[in-house]
Design a protein around this motif. Sequence first.
Motif, short mmCIF file in Angstrom:
data_model
loop_
_atom_site.label_atom_id
_atom_site.label_comp_id
_atom_site.label_asym_id
_atom_site.label_seq_id
_atom_site.Cartn_x
_atom_site.Cartn_y
_atom_site.Cartn_z
N HIS A 1 0.93 -1.37 0.08
CA HIS A 1 -0.08 0.06 0.08
C HIS A 1 0.81 1.23 0.07
CE1 HIS A 1 -2.82 3.04 1.29
NE2 HIS A 1 -3.48 2.33 1.13
N PRO A 2 0.57 2.27 -0.85
CA PRO A 2 1.56 3.48 -0.97
C PRO A 2 1.89 3.95 0.46
CG PRO A 2 -0.46 3.90 -1.75
CD PRO A 2 -0.50 2.46 -1.57
N GLU A 3 1.21 3.80 1.40
CA GLU A 3 1.58 4.34 2.58
C GLU A 3 1.41 3.60 4.05
OE1 GLU A 3 -1.25 7.78 3.27
OE2 GLU A 3 -0.34 8.93 1.42
N GLY A 4 1.42 2.32 3.53
CA GLY A 4 1.36 1.24 4.49
C GLY A 4 -0.27 0.91 4.57
N PRO A 5 -0.44 -0.22 4.92
CA PRO A 5 -1.96 -0.72 4.99
C PRO A 5 -2.79 0.17 5.91
CG PRO A 5 -0.60 -2.29 6.35
CD PRO A 5 0.43 -1.37 5.68
N PRO A 6 -3.89 0.47 5.34
CA PRO A 6 -4.85 1.38 6.69
C PRO A 6 -5.10 0.37 7.87
CG PRO A 6 -5.60 1.40 4.24
CD PRO A 6 -4.64 0.58 4.30
N HIS A 7 -5.09 0.87 8.98
CA HIS A 7 -5.02 0.07 9.98
C HIS A 7 -6.65 -0.34 10.50
CE1 HIS A 7 -1.49 2.09 9.98
NE2 HIS A 7 -1.97 3.28 10.54
N ILE A 8 -6.81 -1.39 9.65
CA ILE A 8 -8.19 -1.91 9.67
C ILE A 8 -8.58 -3.48 9.82
CG2 ILE A 8 -10.64 -2.14 8.44
CD1 ILE A 8 -9.57 0.36 6.77
N GLY A 9 -9.01 -3.95 10.93
CA GLY A 9 -9.26 -5.26 11.16
C GLY A 9 -10.34 -5.68 11.69
N THR A 10 -10.51 -6.68 12.27
CA THR A 10 -11.81 -7.25 13.01
C THR A 10 -11.36 -7.11 14.72
OG1 THR A 10 -10.97 -9.64 12.87
CG2 THR A 10 -12.43 -8.80 11.26
N GLY A 11 -10.21 -6.57 15.10
CA GLY A 11 -9.64 -6.79 16.40
C GLY A 11 -10.69 -5.81 17.25
N PRO A 12 -10.25 -5.82 18.59
CA PRO A 12 -11.04 -5.26 19.72
C PRO A 12 -11.08 -3.97 19.72
CG PRO A 12 -9.10 -6.14 20.60
CD PRO A 12 -9.15 -6.53 19.27
N TYR A 13 -10.13 -3.24 18.97
CA TYR A 13 -10.05 -1.59 19.06
C TYR A 13 -9.74 -1.28 17.60
CZ TYR A 13 -9.93 -1.67 24.18
OH TYR A 13 -10.40 -2.00 25.27
N VAL A 14 -10.51 0.10 17.41
CA VAL A 14 -10.42 0.76 15.87
C VAL A 14 -9.52 1.76 16.10
CG1 VAL A 14 -11.73 1.98 14.28
CG2 VAL A 14 -13.07 0.23 15.74
N PHE A 15 -8.53 1.98 15.19
CA PHE A 15 -7.52 3.03 15.19
C PHE A 15 -8.35 4.36 15.36
CE2 PHE A 15 -4.99 5.99 12.66
CZ PHE A 15 -3.86 5.97 13.72
N ASP A 16 -7.60 4.98 16.09
CA ASP A 16 -8.19 6.45 16.35
C ASP A 16 -7.30 7.41 15.67
OD1 ASP A 16 -9.73 8.76 17.01
OD2 ASP A 16 -8.76 8.77 19.01
N GLN A 17 -6.01 7.55 16.50
CA GLN A 17 -4.99 8.60 15.80
C GLN A 17 -3.62 8.57 16.59
OE1 GLN A 17 -5.84 12.49 17.57
NE2 GLN A 17 -6.22 11.99 19.55
#
Length: 574
Positions: free
Chosen positions: A226-242
């Motif tokens: 991914h041009p800037e690294g993969p977006p931080h999206i998964g099925t895990g317990p927390y969602v990336f905020d900042q």
Amino acid sequence: MHTANYWTREKITRRKWLAAAGGSVAGVSALGLVGCGDDGAPSTGKTTTPAAANSASAAAAAPKPGGTLTMPSMTDPATFDPYTNLSYNSQEFAGSVYSRLLKPKTGDGIAPAELVVAPDLALSHEIPDGGLTVTFKLRPNVKFHETAPVNGRAFTSEDAKFSFERYLAMGQQRTAFGAVDRLEAPDPATLVFKLKKPNAAFLTYVTWGSYVWIMPKETIGNDNKHPEGPPHIGTGPYVFDQYTPATAASFKKNPNYFLPGQPYIQELRRIIVPDSSTIRASFRSGQIDVLTWNTAIGEPDIDSVRKANANANYVGFPSFSLETFYFGETITEPPFKDERVRQAVSMAIDRDALLQVSSNGKGEWSTLFPAKFSPWWLDPRGKDFGPSAKYFKRDMKAAKELLAGAGYPNGLDTDLNVTFDYGAEAKERYELVAAMLKDVGIRATLKSKEYAAYQSTTSVGKFTGLAYGPYAVYPDPDGFLATYWRSSSPRRKSKWVDPELDALIEKQSTSFDAEQRKQAVWEIQRRVAEKSYAPAGVNGISYIANQPWVKNYYHSIDYGAPSNSVVNAWIDRG
């Protein structure tokens, strides 16, 4: 053993050194997974011994949702892509966002370093035909985070297949999955691995948090990038905020997590604190809620922390911080091509003195495995190690003779590559190691790199001279062996090629007979010591901890703490 030369150097000032300069170090305690505990420390604070394993601070009658849990990291993640980076902190940050097929179970009676397999995205697994097929049945009704471009769609076996195939193509530790021939996804709820040969550690690799985290297909292009690294999206317990470099990363509770109601804690905050003394002070004052294995409290400091924070929960365990020398690409060139020079490096080190400095004399000598890595660790001071045990003992006369025999009667000059970003205590150890080397004529100049640069160069064997630093943690011997010792591994820290060693590694990896496998692993340790491919240091005692208001938190040295420790915990400040 003679220690006066380096105890009296002004630049080495660790307050816990021997009271009398020039005295010898003796009587190191033999402490293992069972019974290290308090070791006579004051009874302030609640401390759990490894014999009793984890024991969470008293749980409330029912979980209380909400609150923020703050955990420290000593460095920024070099990248948020856990496939392309070797750093523990990249994996720990990934553990907030992503899931695995399996994960280590935590709870009462399970020690921090113990691996008990539990479901994550896979509810069950079968190995029906002698280890050549492994079939996982996946959890239904799992959704990715509601973030573009995935937007909360359902997770399927195709995502798991994609993730493993991406890892096999470019993962930094892909040799761990060298037995995999192909993957199949016959239906959305089934993932099948076809193996070329059985692998005794396969389920360990699927479970442990330094390997494959499951990503959605659309976050990566056809080039696996991914041009800037993969977006931080998964099925895990927390969602990336900042994320603010050098400050903190924050993650919010995933409202659609597949375990109903969990995680209970609303926000997970990872603050960047590069100084270990500041971390301890912040824990004492209550600004930090949990100290994990990589920010653990060392034995010399545990009394002061417990006295200041008597109600916290402390879990003592033999440190898995495995520090060794390694030689990178220079092992094929003079002077380190000659095994006598490498043996002299090993014999220059006073391992008892290192234990005295780092752990008040408590702990053991390590090999290519951490001490007390039962049943695989072979005690270099025990009767079974054989003739190569002599290279673990400090013997300055023998070291100088080895150097002279290799053509260096006046010693030699070299760089000692390290990173000081592991903290002040690590820097002091590295200074002491350099002083010990100088005592036998190896004049090693410390060369420190910033952490990210160290990980991308020194840690993968790209340097000149000599290096000293930690290895990653694994719950199975094949994790260490396939990653650091197999000649085909891109992550080898010393770039030798040894067909005999490769054959022994292959033998243990395909053996399901426990005694046969153990004997192969023991023979590997003898050979590595004889050739001095990576002279090892020591393992002291460390303490992980959580504040009394953090309930139902069970410690694990696995990198994925958010998905197996934080997810079950809650905060109750009364």
